[in-house]
Design a protein around this motif. Structure first.
Motif, PDB file in Angstrom:
ATOM      1  N   ILE A   1       1.070  -1.310  -0.033  1.00 29.72           N
ATOM      2  CA  ILE A   1       0.024   0.255  -0.063  1.00 29.72           C
ATOM      3  C   ILE A   1       0.881   1.256  -0.038  1.00 29.72           C
ATOM      4  O   ILE A   1       0.640   2.347  -0.638  1.00 29.72           O
ATOM      5  N   CYS A   2       1.884   1.191   0.895  1.00 27.57           N
ATOM      6  CA  CYS A   2       2.872   2.590   0.855  1.00 27.57           C
ATOM      7  C   CYS A   2       3.558   2.674  -0.407  1.00 27.57           C
ATOM      8  O   CYS A   2       3.720   3.720  -1.122  1.00 27.57           O
ATOM      9  N   LYS A   3       4.025   1.582  -1.017  1.00 22.12           N
ATOM     10  CA  LYS A   3       4.869   1.639  -2.389  1.00 22.12           C
ATOM     11  C   LYS A   3       3.831   2.252  -3.373  1.00 22.12           C
ATOM     12  O   LYS A   3       4.035   3.137  -4.025  1.00 22.12           O
ATOM     13  N   ARG A   4       2.555   1.506  -3.587  1.00 25.86           N
ATOM     14  CA  ARG A   4       1.807   1.931  -4.372  1.00 25.86           C
ATOM     15  C   ARG A   4       1.451   3.589  -4.373  1.00 25.86           C
ATOM     16  O   ARG A   4       1.167   4.547  -5.353  1.00 25.86           O
ATOM     17  N   ALA A   5       1.127   3.988  -2.911  1.00 25.92           N
ATOM     18  CA  ALA A   5       0.549   5.120  -2.811  1.00 25.92           C
ATOM     19  C   ALA A   5       1.556   6.268  -3.066  1.00 25.92           C
ATOM     20  O   ALA A   5       1.411   7.202  -3.828  1.00 25.92           O
TER      21      ALA A   5
END
Length: 323
Positions: free
Chosen positions: A118-122
């Motif tokens: 989630i953090c990487k995609r955000a």
């Protein structure tokens, strides 16, 4: 005006990297998520019709799960978990409509099975600044390595020193110190402290700890009532005011909006209030004015901006009824 803004945008982008901007009642706000630089052009008075529709900041409780059991914790205790694709859809909406930053919390966000993804995609699929708040006891070297480059700011909760911390959090203080060392290697970071009758007398020590580890911010969180504890009382509130007034440390102080009354604060965006400034999405997918609020709107399939509009309408009706 638009030509001037365009020229400024080209100038700032060329010298400092791509900056995001939002338009609001205080002017045009430029923000660089990589450096934390903020530039406000308050000479402009944009008409309300062109204001950015999203809140400036949005927090998201990815899960209610937590492996600690702190009495002062106000997070819901029922099981709830947001799906990664759902979260990213909401973030892209917010990004398009002028949101500048997203803060992941919980519960303990690192317990979410897709937290790293989630953090990487955000960070990769939006222009939002990505932050998260953690208790720090799960910041292993592999986790920190996987998150590196996807986090622009992080927060770690430090509620007291030594035995005070251990009694409130139920974990070894030495383990927390290792967590602070890990988070300092990940990104710029801040320390949070819940202010109550015990931690108020350890603010000097916590501020010294923050400076020692290179924290850039000390966030004061006046304790809010839960089923187990009462809100910060007036005596503690006066002690907090005295401490803030006499503070001479090097680490920047900040305070949550709830409980800031009576304290000297500097607000560069005084007209950007309520849902223009901030909103919270809980782990059940309910949009609220804050994590403390009992009023909210189910985001549903129509999206987060639709839920935001419905929540604004509900609050306006409620305010009109009260007046």
């Amino acid at each position: 005006m638009m030509l001037i803004l365009l020229l400024l945008w080209i100038l700032i982008s060329g010298e400092l990297g791509v900056m995001k901007f939002r338009i609001g009642p205080n002017g045009v706000h430029f923000f660089d998520r990589n450096t934390g630089l903020n530039v406000l052009l308050d000479e402009f008075c944009p008409h309300q019709t062109v204001w950015s529709k999203s809140p400036r900041q949005v927090s998201v409780a990815l899960t209610n799960l937590c492996d600690l059991h702190c009495a002062h914790c106000f997070a819901p205790k029922h099981k709830a978990l947001l799906h990664a694709d759902q979260v990213l859809t909401w973030l892209k909406e917010l990004d398009t409509e002028g949101c500048l930053g997203i803060g992941f919390g919980g519960g303990e966000p690192t317990l979410h099975p897709d937290f790293v993804d989630i953090c990487k995609r955000a960070a990769g699929e939006t222009h939002l600044a990505v932050t998260f708040t953690t208790h720090g006891h799960r910041l292993t070297q592999p986790l920190v390595k996987n998150l590196k480059g996807s986090i622009h700011f992080a927060r770690i909760s430090v509620d007291g020193i030594g035995h005070t911390y251990e009694e409130q959090r139920g974990r070894q203080f030495s383990s927390l110190l290792r967590g602070i060392e890990s988070i300092a290697k990940l990104s710029p970071f801040g320390i949070n402290i819940v202010i109550n009758e015990r931690t108020i007398f350890e603010l000097d020590a916590v501020a010294e700890l923050a400076q020692q580890f290179g924290a850039s911010e000390l966030l004061l969180l006046p304790q809010q009532a839960t089923n187990a504890v009462a809100s910060m009382d007036e005596l503690v509130g006066r002690e907090l005011q005295n401490w803030v007034s006499n503070y001479r440390g090097k680490v920047r102080l900040a305070i949550s909006e709830v409980g800031a009354s009576g304290l000297p604060i500097c607000d560069p965006l005084p007209n950007e209030t309520g849902l223009q400034a901030y909103a919270h999405i809980d782990a059940s997918g309910i949009l609220r004015t804050s994590s403390y609020s009992t009023t909210g709107m189910d985001i549903e399939e129509t999206g987060v901006m639709s839920a935001l509009k419905r929540l604004r309408n509900t609050l306006e009706i409620k305010q009109g009824t009260q007046t």
